[in-house]
Scaffold this active site. Structure first.
Site, PDB file in Angstrom:
ATOM      1  N   SER A  25       0.831  -1.269   0.014  1.00 22.84           N
ATOM      2  CA  SER A  25       0.039   0.008   0.019  1.00 22.84           C
ATOM      3  C   SER A  25       0.883   1.129  -0.080  1.00 22.84           C
ATOM      4  O   SER A  25       1.926   1.243   0.652  1.00 22.84           O
ATOM      5  CB  SER A  25      -1.078   0.082   1.384  1.00 22.84           C
ATOM      6  N   TYR A  63      -2.444  -0.341   9.957  1.00 21.97           N
ATOM      7  CA  TYR A  63      -2.754  -1.145   8.585  1.00 21.97           C
ATOM      8  C   TYR A  63      -1.395  -0.932   7.665  1.00 21.97           C
ATOM      9  O   TYR A  63      -0.738  -1.832   7.111  1.00 21.97           O
ATOM     10  CB  TYR A  63      -3.804  -0.122   7.845  1.00 21.97           C
TER      11      TYR A  63
END
Length: 350
Positions: free
Chosen positions: A142, A167
């Site tokens: 990501s 995350y």
């Protein structure tokens, strides 16, 4: 080629399955169809792949009515025994791991879900690839891994030592775990850092969906950091094209790698990390204007401070992806937003 695609009921995963199937590959899709957001949307994506909701059961394969070479199984990545059995019997050439607990803000209130899926689940994927002669593992990282890094455009050759959400930390851990397996077991691994993916069938927790829904229902939209943010919005078709192309580019060790000046994007092991982004960061207010133009209605706006876990800007340097595949994302934002709004209105009958 035979592919395992995890996260196959997800936004990117379902679109990727379509592409592989349309070019004639055999695909096994896996997803746990959790309730992080409305499962009806996930089942809707599966239906476009010929998998009906009533045919989906835990730990049982469902055969597609639309693609003879597609089957789907509902399973948790963190279920070690089930994953071992899946890999032992699968005969997969390439694994694309898109299955993960997504969302920056949700990770602040539900951290354990991220460790279970993104760390425990990922080690099961790595072990399955290691023990079953998988030729290439491609996995989703990501853009959030860049964290406090303020140097733009974000380059894979820069460090990512300061994530600002759990995350992001789990995605960084995936890259570290993949490198260990590449070095220890000569397993070719490629990590893909996705930049703000949007498009038809997108996630309801992301801004395109939230903004379209609010504007079309005459509700105010939440504009964080008072609109002073930039994002490198990347259209779903560009993301899928990049994943398809890179899945066929098996990484080799970098013969020029210097241990005294280590390059974070490469290794003497068969390991690689790439950005996939549009390379054109857009100001949040300009992005909102694109949605307003496509819908034909001005949004009511609530201006709010920055949320915990958010970053000020994302901006991809996708040159390495271009060199490896001959492709870089390039869909203009207004064009992508128009397609997304069209899908949204049709799907929700607005």
């Amino acid at each position: 080629m035979k592919f395992l695609v995890t996260g196959a009921a997800g936004f990117i995963g379902s679109a990727l399955c379509h592409r592989f199937l349309e070019r004639g590959d055999e695909v096994v899709g896996l997803d746990n169809i959790n309730d992080y957001y409305d499962p009806k949307l996930k089942y809707g994506r599966l239906l476009t792949l010929g998998i009906a909701e009533e045919d989906v059961q835990w730990y049982k394969f469902a055969k597609s009515s639309a693609f003879p070479s597609f089957s789907f199984i509902r399973m948790n990545l963190e279920d070690t025994h089930a994953m071992q059995m899946l890999f032992a019997n699968g005969g997969f050439d390439v694994v694309v791991n898109l299955g993960a607990q997504a969302g920056v803000r949700y990770s602040i209130t539900n951290p354990l879900a991220y460790v279970e899926s993104n760390v425990d689940g990922f080690i099961n994927v790595l072990e399955g690839c290691r023990h079953n002669k998988v030729k290439h593992l491609v996995y989703a990282s990501s853009s959030s891994v860049y964290g406090l890094n303020g140097k733009v455009p974000f380059s894979e050759h820069d460090g990512i030592a300061h994530p600002v959400s759990l995350y992001a930390a789990t995605k960084k851990s995936n890259e570290l775990m993949a490198h260990a397996y590449s070095k220890l077991y000569d397993l070719p691994t490629t990590g893909l850092r996705f930049f703000t993916v949007y498009g038809p069938w997108g996630r309801p927790d992301m801004s395109p969906f939230l903004f379209m829904d609010a504007i079309l229902h005459d509700r105010p939209i939440k504009v964080f950091n008072n609109g002073d943010m930039l994002r490198d919005f990347t259209y779903i078709d560009d993301i899928v094209e990049g994943v398809v192309r890179i899945s066929g580019v098996i990484p080799q060790g970098n013969p020029n790698w210097d241990e005294k000046d280590p390059d974070p994007a490469t290794s003497p092991a068969p390991y690689r990390v790439y950005n996939i982004g549009n390379q054109h960061p857009t100001r949040l207010m300009d992005y909102i204007a694109c949605i307003e133009k496509s819908i034909g209605r001005e949004a009511k706006k609530d201006f709010l401070p920055m949320q915990p876990g958010d970053v000020y800007q994302t901006y991809a340097d996708s040159s390495a992806l271009g060199e490896a595949t001959g492709f870089r994302p390039a869909t203009p934002l207004q064009q992508g937003i128009d397609r997304t709004v069209e899908w949204f209105k049709e799907y929700y009958r607005l």
